[in-house]
Scaffold this motif. Sequence first.
Motif, PDB file in Angstrom:
ATOM      1  N   LYS A   1       0.963  -1.265  -0.148  1.00 36.65           N
ATOM      2  CA  LYS A   1       0.114  -0.066  -0.059  1.00 36.65           C
ATOM      3  C   LYS A   1       0.961   1.255  -0.059  1.00 36.65           C
ATOM      4  CE  LYS A   1      -3.864  -2.068   2.585  1.00 36.65           C
ATOM      5  NZ  LYS A   1      -4.673  -1.558   3.829  1.00 36.65           N
ATOM      6  N   VAL A   2       0.455   2.303  -0.512  1.00 39.15           N
ATOM      7  CA  VAL A   2       0.890   3.747  -0.274  1.00 39.15           C
ATOM      8  C   VAL A   2      -0.055   4.358   0.968  1.00 39.15           C
ATOM      9  CG1 VAL A   2       1.057   5.851  -1.302  1.00 39.15           C
ATOM     10  CG2 VAL A   2       1.715   3.957  -2.620  1.00 39.15           C
ATOM     11  N   TRP A   3       0.793   4.756   1.998  1.00 36.58           N
ATOM     12  CA  TRP A   3      -0.024   5.296   3.170  1.00 36.58           C
ATOM     13  C   TRP A   3      -0.109   6.857   2.990  1.00 36.58           C
ATOM     14  CZ3 TRP A   3       2.610   5.024   8.619  1.00 36.58           C
ATOM     15  CH2 TRP A   3       1.568   5.900   9.590  1.00 36.58           C
ATOM     16  N   LEU A   4      -1.202   7.309   2.584  1.00 40.13           N
ATOM     17  CA  LEU A   4      -1.583   8.749   2.401  1.00 40.13           C
ATOM     18  C   LEU A   4      -1.453   9.268   4.187  1.00 40.13           C
ATOM     19  CD1 LEU A   4      -4.072   8.600  -0.358  1.00 40.13           C
ATOM     20  CD2 LEU A   4      -1.568   8.930  -0.615  1.00 40.13           C
ATOM     21  N   LEU A   5      -0.576   9.820   4.680  1.00 38.02           N
ATOM     22  CA  LEU A   5      -0.675  10.256   6.083  1.00 38.02           C
ATOM     23  C   LEU A   5      -1.492  11.442   6.129  1.00 38.02           C
ATOM     24  CD1 LEU A   5       2.298   8.597   5.753  1.00 38.02           C
ATOM     25  CD2 LEU A   5       2.285   9.687   8.123  1.00 38.02           C
ATOM     26  N   GLY A   6      -1.387  12.453   5.370  1.00 38.80           N
ATOM     27  CA  GLY A   6      -2.001  13.767   5.279  1.00 38.80           C
ATOM     28  C   GLY A   6      -1.159  14.730   4.833  1.00 38.80           C
ATOM     29  N   GLY A   7      -1.834  16.009   5.072  1.00 42.23           N
ATOM     30  CA  GLY A   7      -3.046  16.272   5.693  1.00 42.23           C
ATOM     31  C   GLY A   7      -4.356  16.051   4.507  1.00 42.23           C
ATOM     32  N   GLY A   8      -5.409  16.494   5.030  1.00 37.09           N
ATOM     33  CA  GLY A   8      -6.733  16.234   4.373  1.00 37.09           C
ATOM     34  C   GLY A   8      -6.742  16.864   2.979  1.00 37.09           C
ATOM     35  N   GLU A   9      -6.457  17.881   2.892  1.00 34.10           N
ATOM     36  CA  GLU A   9      -6.290  18.410   1.612  1.00 34.10           C
ATOM     37  C   GLU A   9      -5.391  17.847   0.552  1.00 34.10           C
ATOM     38  OE1 GLU A   9      -7.509  20.728  -1.303  1.00 34.10           O
ATOM     39  OE2 GLU A   9      -8.169  21.280   0.674  1.00 34.10           O
ATOM     40  N   LEU A  10      -4.265  17.089   0.873  1.00 32.35           N
ATOM     41  CA  LEU A  10      -3.450  16.514   0.136  1.00 32.35           C
ATOM     42  C   LEU A  10      -4.372  15.092  -0.358  1.00 32.35           C
ATOM     43  CD1 LEU A  10      -0.627  15.951  -1.339  1.00 32.35           C
ATOM     44  CD2 LEU A  10      -0.095  14.661   0.945  1.00 32.35           C
ATOM     45  N   VAL A  11      -4.844  14.501   0.657  1.00 36.45           N
ATOM     46  CA  VAL A  11      -5.651  13.234   0.527  1.00 36.45           C
ATOM     47  C   VAL A  11      -6.732  13.453  -0.524  1.00 36.45           C
ATOM     48  CG1 VAL A  11      -7.220  11.419   1.375  1.00 36.45           C
ATOM     49  CG2 VAL A  11      -4.880  12.230   2.574  1.00 36.45           C
ATOM     50  N   GLY A  12      -7.436  14.778  -0.240  1.00 37.11           N
ATOM     51  CA  GLY A  12      -8.479  15.301  -1.127  1.00 37.11           C
ATOM     52  C   GLY A  12      -7.829  15.341  -2.548  1.00 37.11           C
ATOM     53  N   ALA A  13      -6.612  15.897  -2.861  1.00 36.32           N
ATOM     54  CA  ALA A  13      -5.959  16.064  -4.094  1.00 36.32           C
ATOM     55  C   ALA A  13      -5.883  14.493  -4.699  1.00 36.32           C
ATOM     56  CB  ALA A  13      -4.817  16.735  -3.987  1.00 36.32           C
ATOM     57  N   PHE A  14      -5.667  13.395  -4.013  1.00 38.33           N
ATOM     58  CA  PHE A  14      -5.402  12.058  -4.531  1.00 38.33           C
ATOM     59  C   PHE A  14      -6.755  11.483  -5.046  1.00 38.33           C
ATOM     60  CE2 PHE A  14      -1.106  12.041  -2.784  1.00 38.33           C
ATOM     61  CZ  PHE A  14      -0.551  11.209  -3.799  1.00 38.33           C
ATOM     62  N   ASP A  15      -7.735  11.947  -4.264  1.00 40.88           N
ATOM     63  CA  ASP A  15      -9.003  11.549  -4.605  1.00 40.88           C
ATOM     64  C   ASP A  15      -9.531  12.070  -5.789  1.00 40.88           C
ATOM     65  OD1 ASP A  15     -11.412  10.150  -4.165  1.00 40.88           O
ATOM     66  OD2 ASP A  15     -12.497  12.120  -4.012  1.00 40.88           O
TER      67      ASP A  15
ATOM     68  N   ARG B   1     -13.202   1.652   8.927  1.00 43.01           N
ATOM     69  CA  ARG B   1     -12.513   1.400   7.818  1.00 43.01           C
ATOM     70  C   ARG B   1     -13.378   1.483   6.385  1.00 43.01           C
ATOM     71  NH1 ARG B   1      -7.360  -0.955   6.786  1.00 43.01           N
ATOM     72  NH2 ARG B   1      -7.284  -1.311   8.910  1.00 43.01           N
ATOM     73  N   TYR B   2     -13.161   2.381   5.641  1.00 50.04           N
ATOM     74  CA  TYR B   2     -14.070   2.425   4.271  1.00 50.04           C
ATOM     75  C   TYR B   2     -13.228   2.374   3.094  1.00 50.04           C
ATOM     76  CZ  TYR B   2     -17.452   5.190   7.171  1.00 50.04           C
ATOM     77  OH  TYR B   2     -18.023   5.431   8.211  1.00 50.04           O
ATOM     78  N   GLU B   3     -13.992   1.377   2.153  1.00 49.56           N
ATOM     79  CA  GLU B   3     -13.391   1.475   0.935  1.00 49.56           C
ATOM     80  C   GLU B   3     -13.970   2.592   0.088  1.00 49.56           C
ATOM     81  OE1 GLU B   3     -14.507  -1.464  -2.814  1.00 49.56           O
ATOM     82  OE2 GLU B   3     -14.338  -2.598  -1.004  1.00 49.56           O
ATOM     83  N   VAL B   4     -13.200   2.903  -0.737  1.00 49.88           N
ATOM     84  CA  VAL B   4     -13.564   4.097  -1.855  1.00 49.88           C
ATOM     85  C   VAL B   4     -13.559   3.646  -2.960  1.00 49.88           C
ATOM     86  CG1 VAL B   4     -12.911   6.598  -2.197  1.00 49.88           C
ATOM     87  CG2 VAL B   4     -12.406   5.827   0.051  1.00 49.88           C
ATOM     88  N   ARG B   5     -14.788   3.593  -3.717  1.00 54.86           N
ATOM     89  CA  ARG B   5     -14.781   3.252  -5.227  1.00 54.86           C
ATOM     90  C   ARG B   5     -14.396   4.322  -6.061  1.00 54.86           C
ATOM     91  NH1 ARG B   5     -18.032   4.018  -8.922  1.00 54.86           N
ATOM     92  NH2 ARG B   5     -19.742   5.141  -7.613  1.00 54.86           N
ATOM     93  N   ARG B   6     -13.302   3.921  -6.675  1.00 53.96           N
ATOM     94  CA  ARG B   6     -12.863   5.129  -7.865  1.00 53.96           C
ATOM     95  C   ARG B   6     -13.846   5.358  -8.972  1.00 53.96           C
ATOM     96  NH1 ARG B   6      -6.620   4.198  -8.857  1.00 53.96           N
ATOM     97  NH2 ARG B   6      -5.731   3.677  -6.862  1.00 53.96           N
ATOM     98  N   ARG B   7     -13.833   6.631  -9.494  1.00 53.99           N
ATOM     99  CA  ARG B   7     -14.596   6.995 -10.245  1.00 53.99           C
ATOM    100  C   ARG B   7     -14.821   6.151 -11.656  1.00 53.99           C
ATOM    101  NH1 ARG B   7     -12.943  10.559  -7.699  1.00 53.99           N
ATOM    102  NH2 ARG B   7     -12.831  12.423  -7.554  1.00 53.99           N
ATOM    103  N   THR B   8     -13.326   5.901 -11.970  1.00 50.36           N
ATOM    104  CA  THR B   8     -13.190   5.048 -13.127  1.00 50.36           C
ATOM    105  C   THR B   8     -13.374   3.667 -13.107  1.00 50.36           C
ATOM    106  OG1 THR B   8     -10.769   4.732 -12.629  1.00 50.36           O
ATOM    107  CG2 THR B   8     -11.695   6.577 -13.943  1.00 50.36           C
ATOM    108  N   ALA B   9     -13.630   3.006 -11.815  1.00 48.78           N
ATOM    109  CA  ALA B   9     -13.690   1.705 -11.680  1.00 48.78           C
ATOM    110  C   ALA B   9     -15.073   1.191 -12.168  1.00 48.78           C
ATOM    111  CB  ALA B   9     -13.835   1.365 -10.123  1.00 48.78           C
TER     112      ALA B   9
END
Length: 188
Positions: free
Chosen positions: A118-132, A180-188
């Motif tokens: 895995k790639v661990w996205l530690l934060g912050g929230g804005e950076l994680v939002g950019a990954f989403d 723990r939540y799974e996040v469905r990617r938009r391209t999935a």
Amino acid sequence: MTEFSYFTACTIDGFIADQDNSLQWLFDVPTTEDDTEIPDFIESVGALVMGATTYTWVLEHEKVLEQPGKWREWYADRPTWVFTHRDLPAIPGVPIRFVAGDVGDHLDEIAGSAGDRKVWLLGGGELVGAFDDADALDEICVGMVPVALGAGAQLLPRRITSDRLSLRDVRQNGQRVDLRYEVRRRTA
């Protein structure tokens, strides 16, 4: 495919840091001796990603530049990516890459550095939002603790609705609740 996982702690009112970007509130919450959630998660990680504020807080709070062995105790030799627009000091002997710009420009290299882990996205929230935003967020793991800050850095300042989130696990660990939540990617 490499999994990108946001693994963090937050307050019951949804903040990951206080208004001074401090995490001290988290360390004030008692933990249980048999808490293996964090070490077990770290074992699954091949690379780390964080923003400049998170990196700076760790450097200052833990005095890692003076004691670089601390970083290796926690994260071993895992490659670390720090997104920043300023010059930051590197930790001696630690594989850290300082990058800027759109996260999408770095996804392949970050994923490649994690191998089959895995790639661990530690934060912050804005950076994680950019990954989403870049469609590269697969999991949100939140350890919610009994603290309310009233203001600070939000857990995830993005709109992600229930059509993309699936609850996979809930556990109580002392005063903390691990979600723990799974996040469905938009391209999935």
